[in-house]
Design a protein around this motif. Sequence first.
Motif, PDB file in Angstrom:
ATOM      1  N   UNK A  15       0.816  -1.060   0.146  1.00 29.61           N
ATOM      2  CA  UNK A  15      -0.037   0.093   0.069  1.00 29.61           C
ATOM      3  C   UNK A  15       1.028   1.303   0.142  1.00 29.61           C
ATOM      4  N   UNK A  53      -3.440   2.447 -13.574  1.00 28.96           N
ATOM      5  CA  UNK A  53      -3.664   3.987 -13.468  1.00 28.96           C
ATOM      6  C   UNK A  53      -2.867   4.556 -12.564  1.00 28.96           C
ATOM      7  N   UNK A  88      -2.595   8.440 -10.407  1.00 26.89           N
ATOM      8  CA  UNK A  88      -2.935   9.774 -10.017  1.00 26.89           C
ATOM      9  C   UNK A  88      -2.207  10.699  -9.740  1.00 26.89           C
ATOM     10  N   UNK A 112      -4.094  16.208 -12.731  1.00 29.19           N
ATOM     11  CA  UNK A 112      -3.956  15.405 -13.740  1.00 29.19           C
ATOM     12  C   UNK A 112      -4.980  14.178 -13.838  1.00 29.19           C
ATOM     13  N   UNK A 113      -5.771  14.191 -12.598  1.00 34.08           N
ATOM     14  CA  UNK A 113      -6.650  12.990 -12.616  1.00 34.08           C
ATOM     15  C   UNK A 113      -5.819  11.399 -12.694  1.00 34.08           C
ATOM     16  N   UNK A 114      -6.854  10.776 -13.282  1.00 33.55           N
ATOM     17  CA  UNK A 114      -6.336   9.397 -13.373  1.00 33.55           C
ATOM     18  C   UNK A 114      -5.724   9.133 -14.913  1.00 33.55           C
ATOM     19  N   UNK A 146      -4.299   6.299 -17.305  1.00 35.20           N
ATOM     20  CA  UNK A 146      -4.081   5.047 -17.637  1.00 35.20           C
ATOM     21  C   UNK A 146      -2.601   4.689 -18.203  1.00 35.20           C
ATOM     22  N   UNK A 171      -3.142  -1.734 -19.820  1.00 40.33           N
ATOM     23  CA  UNK A 171      -4.460  -2.383 -19.712  1.00 40.33           C
ATOM     24  C   UNK A 171      -4.351  -3.823 -20.224  1.00 40.33           C
ATOM     25  N   UNK A 197       0.442   8.174  -6.864  1.00 38.37           N
ATOM     26  CA  UNK A 197      -0.674   6.959  -6.424  1.00 38.37           C
ATOM     27  C   UNK A 197      -1.044   6.333  -7.404  1.00 38.37           C
ATOM     28  N   UNK A 208      -3.213   3.120  -9.087  1.00 37.45           N
ATOM     29  CA  UNK A 208      -4.637   2.149  -8.848  1.00 37.45           C
ATOM     30  C   UNK A 208      -4.512   1.041  -9.888  1.00 37.45           C
ATOM     31  N   UNK A 268     -15.615   0.002 -13.644  1.00 42.75           N
ATOM     32  CA  UNK A 268     -14.518  -0.370 -13.160  1.00 42.75           C
ATOM     33  C   UNK A 268     -14.487  -0.330 -11.684  1.00 42.75           C
ATOM     34  N   UNK A 306     -11.819  -0.524  -8.572  1.00 42.79           N
ATOM     35  CA  UNK A 306     -10.535  -0.053  -8.361  1.00 42.79           C
ATOM     36  C   UNK A 306     -10.137  -0.827  -6.651  1.00 42.79           C
ATOM     37  N   UNK A 307      -8.786  -0.995  -6.891  1.00 43.34           N
ATOM     38  CA  UNK A 307      -8.096  -1.401  -5.513  1.00 43.34           C
ATOM     39  C   UNK A 307      -7.864  -0.049  -4.756  1.00 43.34           C
ATOM     40  N   UNK A 308      -7.510  -0.288  -3.517  1.00 36.39           N
ATOM     41  CA  UNK A 308      -7.111   0.750  -2.484  1.00 36.39           C
ATOM     42  C   UNK A 308      -5.989   1.591  -2.989  1.00 36.39           C
ATOM     43  N   UNK A 345     -17.294   8.951 -11.271  1.00 38.42           N
ATOM     44  CA  UNK A 345     -16.583   8.063 -10.169  1.00 38.42           C
ATOM     45  C   UNK A 345     -16.315   8.987  -8.862  1.00 38.42           C
ATOM     46  N   UNK A 389      -9.951   4.113  -3.194  1.00 38.60           N
ATOM     47  CA  UNK A 389     -10.082   3.797  -4.413  1.00 38.60           C
ATOM     48  C   UNK A 389     -11.285   4.480  -5.272  1.00 38.60           C
ATOM     49  N   UNK A 412     -14.786  12.399 -10.294  1.00 35.35           N
ATOM     50  CA  UNK A 412     -14.220  12.297 -11.696  1.00 35.35           C
ATOM     51  C   UNK A 412     -15.195  11.862 -12.687  1.00 35.35           C
ATOM     52  N   UNK A 468     -11.397  13.060 -16.361  1.00 34.23           N
ATOM     53  CA  UNK A 468     -11.234  14.340 -16.348  1.00 34.23           C
ATOM     54  C   UNK A 468     -10.311  14.370 -14.889  1.00 34.23           C
ATOM     55  N   UNK A 469      -9.867  15.867 -14.639  1.00 33.51           N
ATOM     56  CA  UNK A 469      -8.813  15.976 -13.522  1.00 33.51           C
ATOM     57  C   UNK A 469      -9.551  16.040 -12.324  1.00 33.51           C
TER      58      UNK A 469
END
Lengths: 114, 111
Positions: A9, A35, A37, A41-43, A45, A48, A88, A90, A103, A105-107, B36, B43, B89, B102-103
Amino acid sequence: EAQVTQNPRYLITVTGKKLTVTCSQNMNHEYMSWYRQDPGLGLRQIYYSMNVEVTDKGDVPEGYKVSRKEKRNFPLILESPSPNQTSLYFCASSWGGAGDNEQFFGPGTRLTVL
Amino acid sequence: QQQVKQSPQSLIVQKGGISIINCAYENTAFDYFPWYQQFPGKGPALLIAIRPDVSEKKEGRFTISFNKSAKQFSLHIMDSQPGDSATYFCAAPPNDYKLSFGAGTTVTVRA
């Protein structure tokens, strides 16, 4: 319990020391993804996988490797980490492609590269 | 590379107020637009999604509005509660295998 797990983690490492972040899902999902983060900038990718032995680049694949030898596992490999990979991370999975399916997501894994 | 532009970056709303987050996209392969929700240390998790055979979808206090001609969609949080404080998001799919996010918008609901 249906879930996506990631290990470790938290990780602090030094430049150039190879590391692997593991990801596992118990939902029998075909699709898995990584991904990163970053603030503002958000997430984004990284890579995949549509199925076992099938992987493809996302938007920011440079400096990363992945493999999909088993359906449930999708490890992320940083062979020579650099400080700009501090982020970070994910892992996520879904029944089908990310473009049309929820989707899960993991922690998250917080990585610091010194 | 698909671009999804999200605004505002952050917002503060009083309990009971309305939070509005806007997103604009360039092109999509599929008509599937999810939102999301992410709480600190967790997450992201799917909150609500729209497949725009309709222009609006409502689930409880959360509503997505979609304008296909303008390539824009928005999330409205009605009667905002402190438990809604999170980062939100939006996303759009450039193809079947990818989502462009998005950001993010950090929403703070003041009691």
